[in-house]
Every structure is written in C-alpha cells, then in structure tokens.
Design a protein around this motif. Sequence first.
Motif, PDB file in Angstrom:
ATOM      1  N   ASP A 191     -14.903  51.564  54.006  1.00  0.00           N
ATOM      2  CA  ASP A 191     -15.075  53.554  55.153  1.00  0.00           C
ATOM      3  C   ASP A 191     -14.734  53.314  56.839  1.00  0.00           C
ATOM      4  OD1 ASP A 191     -15.694  53.973  52.704  1.00  0.00           O
ATOM      5  OD2 ASP A 191     -17.115  54.877  52.408  1.00  0.00           O
ATOM      6  N   HIS A 233     -16.752  55.066  45.269  1.00  0.00           N
ATOM      7  CA  HIS A 233     -18.504  55.806  45.282  1.00  0.00           C
ATOM      8  C   HIS A 233     -18.882  56.296  43.747  1.00  0.00           C
ATOM      9  CE1 HIS A 233     -15.988  55.304  49.371  1.00  0.00           C
ATOM     10  NE2 HIS A 233     -16.670  55.697  49.680  1.00  0.00           N
ATOM     11  N   LEU A 245     -16.221  60.712  58.509  1.00  0.00           N
ATOM     12  CA  LEU A 245     -14.905  60.324  57.033  1.00  0.00           C
ATOM     13  C   LEU A 245     -14.577  61.686  56.478  1.00  0.00           C
ATOM     14  CD1 LEU A 245     -12.901  58.168  56.423  1.00  0.00           C
ATOM     15  CD2 LEU A 245     -14.447  57.152  54.428  1.00  0.00           C
ATOM     16  N   TYR A 251      -8.451  58.361  49.721  1.00  0.00           N
ATOM     17  CA  TYR A 251      -9.008  59.848  49.519  1.00  0.00           C
ATOM     18  C   TYR A 251      -8.614  60.822  49.524  1.00  0.00           C
ATOM     19  CZ  TYR A 251     -12.269  55.951  50.377  1.00  0.00           C
ATOM     20  OH  TYR A 251     -13.274  54.037  50.256  1.00  0.00           O
ATOM     21  N   SER A 259     -19.200  58.101  55.368  1.00  0.00           N
ATOM     22  CA  SER A 259     -18.716  56.323  54.743  1.00  0.00           C
ATOM     23  C   SER A 259     -19.683  56.584  54.294  1.00  0.00           C
ATOM     24  CB  SER A 259     -18.586  55.832  56.083  1.00  0.00           C
ATOM     25  OG  SER A 259     -18.067  56.114  56.763  1.00  0.00           O
TER      26      SER A 259
END
Length: 254
Positions: A177, A56, A95, A74, A30
Amino acid sequence: MATVTHDGRGTAYWSDESTGGPVVLFVHGSGQRHDVWRNQTGSDGYTAVTVDLSGHGESEDVATEAGPETMAAYVADVAAVAREVDADVIAGHSLGGAVVQTLVLEDAYDPEAVVLAGTGAKLGIGEDVGALLGEDVEPILQFMRSANVLFEDTDHPAAGPTDDLMREVGIEMLRRDLSTCDTFDVRDRLDEITVPALCIVGDNDSLTPPTFSEYLVDNLPNAEYAEVPGTSHMAMLENSEAFNDGLDEFLADL
C-alpha cells in the motif's frame, strides 16, 4: 459482509441498509480495512457503504506489483462495489483518496461527488517511513504511534484498535500500500476531476498535511476545504463529530 465478484476475485463490502439518503461509499487507506470508517456509519443523512480493498479484511487478494498495477486493482474493487450499490458519493482516506482520484480520472465510475480525506494529488512515504518497512510490522507501528503521525493524541481510544487493524492486515500488505502511495502523482490532471469535491484534513496531520488539501482545492475545478480540529491523520476517528459535521454539510449542499 456482502461480496461482489469481478475480475476473477471477490471484493467484500458492508452496507448500512437501514438508512436512507445518498449512498456514500467509503474507501480505507494503507494497511486498513472497511471498519476504519465505523464512526461514519449509522447516519440519518446518508447510506454508508464500506469496502475492503483486495487483500484486506475479507476481500480476496490479487497478485500485483506495488504501484500503478496495484492502484488499478484497487480502482477495480471500488468501481465494482460502486456499481453494485449504485453509489452517489465516493469518499477515500489517504491511499483511498488516491484510489478515488484515479477512479474518476480513468472513468471507472462516475460519482456525483467525491470526498478526499487526508490525501493529496501526490503522495510520498519518505525515507524515514520506507526504512521501517522490513519484515516486522512493529517498527512502523511504533513510528506511527509517535505524536502527530496517525493521532495527535497518542492515547486516543481509537489508537490501539488502529494498530491492531494494521497488524491483522500485515506488513506485506502495508508495504504494498505505502509503496503504491509513493508512485501516485496526478497533479497535472486535477482539472479533469470536475465533480464537487470535499477536501477534509486533520489540522495537525503530518503525513498528508493541510497544504496537500489546500493544493487540491486550489487546482480542482469544484472543491471546498474543511479542517478537523485537534486531529492528525486519522481525523475521522480522532474527532469523528467534527469530521461528520463537515461531511454532512457537504452532502447537504450537493
């Protein structure tokens, strides 16, 4: 950084093409990005690939609600990069470990093995963390800099750069996240993850404590356990030598 295009967006990744051995794809946690794995690159034993999840670092973002929708995005990011680089092993932290478990369970990609670092079969952020997820990133960073949250040694040289990474990613992404972590629970499906798994954790991790990794080892069909001494949640940075020794030993045994 290279980019793979999939599902209408580009996902950025970095590859250490100068090395040989199995291809290990590393997935960050995260509020982080690919270079949180900087101490795991350059190994003679494997080729390291690191990825920026959607929104990100240098990866394009995707408009998803926190929770299963973001998790699916993701997973698609990681699967696309894994196919592009022909990944043998996929490693995920926190995560990222949840993403790796979901990827295998949903048959998005079939690695030879997985590494689950500082993660669990169920993740929850807790009321104390949730209360800090406002409009400013600094309160949550101040909390995470307290003892035994991200680093056991709050003056560790990697602590400041880790804060800077999270500032760059921003509070909105960190909130998404962590809220996605809060919905993650695959405890009733662990027996479906049959590939060899290394469950590695900092011995003083307070976010995803060793009991989380012990639970994974007890319930995964083919898993082994390793602790990284003198570390908290960011074990791969705080004691990279011990973390890398555990990783190298696992890969050598495959």
